[in-house]
Scaffold this motif. Sequence first.
Motif, PDB file in Angstrom:
ATOM      1  N   CYS A 192      36.106  22.735  43.438  1.00  0.00           N
ATOM      2  CA  CYS A 192      35.909  24.037  42.787  1.00  0.00           C
ATOM      3  C   CYS A 192      37.156  24.417  41.985  1.00  0.00           C
ATOM      4  O   CYS A 192      38.282  24.103  42.377  1.00  0.00           O
ATOM      5  CB  CYS A 192      35.657  25.125  43.827  1.00  0.00           C
ATOM      6  SG  CYS A 192      33.995  25.127  44.489  1.00  0.00           S
ATOM      7  N   ARG A 193      36.923  25.085  40.884  1.00  0.00           N
ATOM      8  CA  ARG A 193      38.038  25.621  40.098  1.00  0.00           C
ATOM      9  C   ARG A 193      38.423  26.954  40.725  1.00  0.00           C
ATOM     10  O   ARG A 193      37.680  27.939  40.595  1.00  0.00           O
ATOM     11  CB  ARG A 193      37.633  25.802  38.637  1.00  0.00           C
ATOM     12  CG  ARG A 193      37.315  24.485  37.972  1.00  0.00           C
ATOM     13  CD  ARG A 193      37.026  24.590  36.479  1.00  0.00           C
ATOM     14  NE  ARG A 193      36.350  25.790  36.055  1.00  0.00           N
ATOM     15  CZ  ARG A 193      36.757  26.565  35.025  1.00  0.00           C
ATOM     16  NH1 ARG A 193      37.820  26.254  34.326  1.00  0.00           N
ATOM     17  NH2 ARG A 193      36.065  27.634  34.691  1.00  0.00           N
ATOM     18  N   VAL A 194      39.540  26.974  41.424  1.00  0.00           N
ATOM     19  CA  VAL A 194      39.959  28.167  42.157  1.00  0.00           C
ATOM     20  C   VAL A 194      41.419  28.478  41.879  1.00  0.00           C
ATOM     21  O   VAL A 194      42.210  27.587  41.587  1.00  0.00           O
ATOM     22  CB  VAL A 194      39.746  28.008  43.685  1.00  0.00           C
ATOM     23  CG1 VAL A 194      38.267  27.905  44.020  1.00  0.00           C
ATOM     24  CG2 VAL A 194      40.482  26.811  44.234  1.00  0.00           C
ATOM     25  N   ARG A 195      41.718  29.749  41.967  1.00  0.00           N
ATOM     26  CA  ARG A 195      43.095  30.230  41.885  1.00  0.00           C
ATOM     27  C   ARG A 195      43.308  31.161  43.070  1.00  0.00           C
ATOM     28  O   ARG A 195      42.419  31.932  43.415  1.00  0.00           O
ATOM     29  CB  ARG A 195      43.345  30.995  40.588  1.00  0.00           C
ATOM     30  CG  ARG A 195      43.286  30.127  39.354  1.00  0.00           C
ATOM     31  CD  ARG A 195      43.738  30.920  38.129  1.00  0.00           C
ATOM     32  NE  ARG A 195      43.545  30.168  36.921  1.00  0.00           N
ATOM     33  CZ  ARG A 195      44.405  29.277  36.429  1.00  0.00           C
ATOM     34  NH1 ARG A 195      45.502  29.023  37.077  1.00  0.00           N
ATOM     35  NH2 ARG A 195      44.151  28.647  35.311  1.00  0.00           N
ATOM     36  N   PRO A 196      44.494  31.113  43.680  1.00  0.00           N
ATOM     37  CA  PRO A 196      44.750  31.975  44.837  1.00  0.00           C
ATOM     38  C   PRO A 196      45.157  33.379  44.417  1.00  0.00           C
ATOM     39  O   PRO A 196      45.736  33.584  43.348  1.00  0.00           O
ATOM     40  CB  PRO A 196      45.920  31.273  45.526  1.00  0.00           C
ATOM     41  CG  PRO A 196      46.670  30.623  44.401  1.00  0.00           C
ATOM     42  CD  PRO A 196      45.605  30.200  43.394  1.00  0.00           C
ATOM     43  N   TYR A 197      44.817  34.350  45.251  1.00  0.00           N
ATOM     44  CA  TYR A 197      45.308  35.711  45.068  1.00  0.00           C
ATOM     45  C   TYR A 197      45.725  36.213  46.446  1.00  0.00           C
ATOM     46  O   TYR A 197      44.885  36.421  47.309  1.00  0.00           O
ATOM     47  CB  TYR A 197      44.238  36.630  44.473  1.00  0.00           C
ATOM     48  CG  TYR A 197      44.794  37.953  44.005  1.00  0.00           C
ATOM     49  CD1 TYR A 197      45.282  38.102  42.717  1.00  0.00           C
ATOM     50  CD2 TYR A 197      44.869  39.058  44.853  1.00  0.00           C
ATOM     51  CE1 TYR A 197      45.806  39.303  42.275  1.00  0.00           C
ATOM     52  CE2 TYR A 197      45.401  40.262  44.419  1.00  0.00           C
ATOM     53  CZ  TYR A 197      45.864  40.380  43.129  1.00  0.00           C
ATOM     54  OH  TYR A 197      46.398  41.568  42.697  1.00  0.00           O
TER      55      TYR A 197
END
Length: 184
Positions: free
Chosen positions: A94-99
């Motif tokens: 999955c294309r994910v970015r952390p927050y």
Amino acid sequence: RNVRDCATGEFKDPVLGKSYYGGLDLAKVEDFSVLTLLNSQQECVFVDRFHKIPWDAQLTRIRAGADRYEDALLLVDSTGSGEPIFDALRKGGCRVRPYGFTSQSKTDLINHLALQFEKKDIIIPKAEVFPEMVEELESYEYDVSDSGTVKMSAPRGQHDDCVVSLALAAWQAKRRHPPIVAWV
């Protein structure tokens, strides 16, 4: 403000070649996990809200939603129990970015969402299409302690998962990050 004014949309099927941005608020038992997807016009086109299911089933649902919408770029709550799910999504392609949530980052996130509603720059599903989102947004509150600390949350006994998921999606959509080509 302006929640009902912005609640004029419908869920929409994905359009080939379009960009989609998601926010993912995770929960395991009491709260709901919510995946919210916006298109580049900041219209909420998809929401998947679920709870009391195992993490592996959640991962499957999240991947399916993101894949269906042109491999949507997801901003994921990576705090606490969210960190291993973020890692599993990333490793699963999955294309994910952390927050990461802190008091300040949550304030920034919610203030950004509030501004989108203030300017009427966001469209969410009509109340009759997805009442949980409208209800959560309308009941979300700010509480200022005697020391001046601001706490933002749902009232006791209510949920704010749709609010947080939508806020993450709106944060992601507004920034329109370039595509992530591959993970190493």
